[in-house]
Design a protein around this motif. Structure first.
Motif, short mmCIF file in Angstrom:
data_model
loop_
_atom_site.label_atom_id
_atom_site.label_comp_id
_atom_site.label_asym_id
_atom_site.label_seq_id
_atom_site.Cartn_x
_atom_site.Cartn_y
_atom_site.Cartn_z
N ASP A 1 40.33 43.73 47.13
CA ASP A 1 41.48 43.30 46.32
C ASP A 1 42.55 44.39 46.28
O ASP A 1 42.27 45.58 46.45
CB ASP A 1 41.12 42.94 44.88
CG ASP A 1 40.18 41.76 44.77
OD1 ASP A 1 40.41 40.75 45.45
OD2 ASP A 1 39.21 41.86 43.99
N PRO B 1 40.80 46.81 33.77
CA PRO B 1 42.10 46.26 34.13
C PRO B 1 42.99 47.27 34.83
O PRO B 1 42.74 48.48 34.79
CB PRO B 1 42.69 45.87 32.76
CG PRO B 1 42.08 46.85 31.80
CD PRO B 1 40.69 47.12 32.33
N GLY C 1 46.70 43.54 35.48
CA GLY C 1 45.87 42.83 36.45
C GLY C 1 44.41 42.91 36.05
O GLY C 1 43.93 43.97 35.64
N GLU C 2 43.71 41.78 36.14
CA GLU C 2 42.28 41.75 35.85
C GLU C 2 41.57 40.99 36.95
O GLU C 2 42.02 39.92 37.38
CB GLU C 2 42.00 41.09 34.49
CG GLU C 2 42.52 41.90 33.32
CD GLU C 2 42.12 41.31 31.98
OE1 GLU C 2 41.31 41.91 31.27
OE2 GLU C 2 42.63 40.21 31.66
N LYS C 3 40.45 41.52 37.40
CA LYS C 3 39.70 40.89 38.47
C LYS C 3 38.97 39.64 37.96
O LYS C 3 38.30 39.69 36.94
CB LYS C 3 38.71 41.89 39.07
CG LYS C 3 39.38 43.04 39.81
CD LYS C 3 38.35 44.01 40.37
CE LYS C 3 39.02 45.12 41.15
NZ LYS C 3 39.60 44.66 42.41
N LYS C 4 39.12 38.56 38.71
CA LYS C 4 38.40 37.34 38.36
C LYS C 4 36.92 37.48 38.70
O LYS C 4 36.06 36.94 38.01
CB LYS C 4 38.99 36.15 39.11
CG LYS C 4 40.45 35.85 38.78
CD LYS C 4 40.98 34.70 39.63
CE LYS C 4 42.44 34.46 39.39
NZ LYS C 4 42.98 33.37 40.25
N THR C 5 36.63 38.19 39.79
CA THR C 5 35.26 38.43 40.23
C THR C 5 34.99 39.93 40.22
O THR C 5 35.63 40.67 40.97
CB THR C 5 35.03 37.89 41.66
OG1 THR C 5 35.37 36.51 41.70
CG2 THR C 5 33.58 38.08 42.08
N ARG D 1 33.83 43.50 41.09
CA ARG D 1 33.43 44.11 42.35
C ARG D 1 32.48 45.27 42.05
O ARG D 1 32.86 46.22 41.37
CB ARG D 1 34.65 44.63 43.11
CG ARG D 1 35.67 43.58 43.42
CD ARG D 1 35.36 42.85 44.69
NE ARG D 1 36.27 41.72 44.84
CZ ARG D 1 35.89 40.49 45.14
NH1 ARG D 1 34.61 40.24 45.33
NH2 ARG D 1 36.76 39.53 45.27
N ASP E 1 41.62 38.30 44.57
CA ASP E 1 40.98 37.49 43.53
C ASP E 1 41.26 38.11 42.16
O ASP E 1 40.36 38.62 41.48
CB ASP E 1 39.48 37.43 43.82
CG ASP E 1 38.76 36.41 42.94
OD1 ASP E 1 39.45 35.49 42.43
OD2 ASP E 1 37.55 36.53 42.76
N ILE E 2 42.55 38.07 41.77
CA ILE E 2 43.01 38.80 40.59
C ILE E 2 43.90 37.91 39.74
O ILE E 2 44.68 37.10 40.26
CB ILE E 2 43.80 40.07 41.00
CG1 ILE E 2 42.94 40.99 41.87
CG2 ILE E 2 44.29 40.83 39.77
CD1 ILE E 2 43.71 42.15 42.46
N ASP E 3 43.80 38.06 38.44
CA ASP E 3 44.69 37.39 37.50
C ASP E 3 45.74 38.40 37.04
O ASP E 3 45.41 39.40 36.40
CB ASP E 3 43.89 36.86 36.29
CG ASP E 3 44.79 36.18 35.26
OD1 ASP E 3 45.83 35.62 35.66
OD2 ASP E 3 44.45 36.23 34.06
N GLN F 1 49.23 39.27 34.91
CA GLN F 1 50.00 38.83 33.75
C GLN F 1 51.10 39.85 33.47
O GLN F 1 51.10 40.96 34.01
CB GLN F 1 49.09 38.69 32.52
CG GLN F 1 47.94 37.74 32.70
CD GLN F 1 47.01 37.74 31.49
OE1 GLN F 1 47.31 38.32 30.45
NE2 GLN F 1 45.85 37.11 31.65
#
Length: 256
Positions: free
Chosen positions: A7, A29, A41-45, A47, A206-208, A210
């Motif tokens: 990512d 984050p 940014g926060e990882k959805k999955t 690592r 794979d990151i959210d 905001q």
């Protein structure tokens, strides 16, 4: 040569029988300057931290390259190669060996991988951070890594380079222009270095994301557009879109 995108700007490179962790953001984050309302940014999955890492390589001192929470958790006995600003970040976490590379400096890691620092991203009015050329000393395969798409003409003298890792899209801010350069810069570096393979970096994963910046950032470009541009310019470079967390075995042709 095996490459795994983790990512954002983070990569695990297996080159010269060594495992190199590049610009790792692996835990917690991603926030710039402790202002999450501006960007977060926060990882959805999640690592997992890779095992058996031989070397950490940091191109910049910014949080998305020298991520404090990740550096805090990594093994402090792993040597760190870093730009001068990134070295200062690593020093806060008491790493046992930090090798600072200025532009033009090289470091040979256990006679397996040579790392050369070249001018990279312009960060702020005057600070130019590092790009890197990594050479497998066992077979001479090479990688050029620059995470913002700022390519110095100095790199032309190291052509050809087998693999380029750099953005292929633009991320634009109104009035300020691109903060990440892809599009034309990807074509330029492909012409200069004649790589067999180009891998995009910096474009999320794979990151959210905001924050205020995300509402005004505009992305331009795609893998398909870049590959089409290469074909139109008679470049044989193949663009491969990595999947977060999935290892890629890069097959390279032997150059004459």
């Amino acid at each position: 040569m095996q490459l795994t995108w983790l990512d954002s700007n983070s990569w695990l490179m297996e080159i010269g029988s060594k495992r190199l962790l590049i610009d790792p953001w692996l835990v917690g984050p991603l926030v710039f300057g402790n202002v999450p309302w501006l960007f977060k940014g926060e990882k959805k999955t999640p690592r997992p931290i890779p095992e058996n890492v031989d070397l950490i390589v940091l191109s910049q001192g910014l949080e998305d390259h020298a991520h404090p929470e990740t550096l805090k958790q990594l093994d402090k006995n792993i040597p760190v190669v870093a730009s001068p600003t990134a070295a200062k970040v690593a020093q806060k976490f008491d790493y046992s060996q930090i090798i600072t590379l200025n532009h033009g400096d090289t470091y040979s890691f256990e006679n397996s991988v040579e790392i050369r620092a070249v001018p990279g991203s312009l960060v702020g009015p005057t600070l130019v951070e590092n790009g890197y050329i990594l050479k497998d000393l066992t077979n001479s395969n090479s990688i050029y890594y620059e995470p913002h798409g700022n390519h110095s003409e100095e790199i032309k003298k190291f052509a050809p380079i087998d693999v380029v890792i750099s953005p292929i899209i633009n991320l634009n801010l109104p009035l300020l222009g691109p903060v990440i350069k892809g599009n034309e810069s990807a074509l330029q570096v492909a012409k200069w270095l004649q790589p067999q393979v180009m891998l995009p970096t910096a474009a999320g994963g794979d990151i959210d994301f905001q924050g205020l910046l995300m509402s005004i950032l505009k992305a331009e470009g795609s893998v398909e557009e870049t590959q089409s541009l290469f074909v139109k310019n008679n470049l044989a470079t193949k663009v491969i879109e990595p999947k977060p967390g999935k290892s890629l075995e890069i097959q390279l042709e032997q150059r004459n």
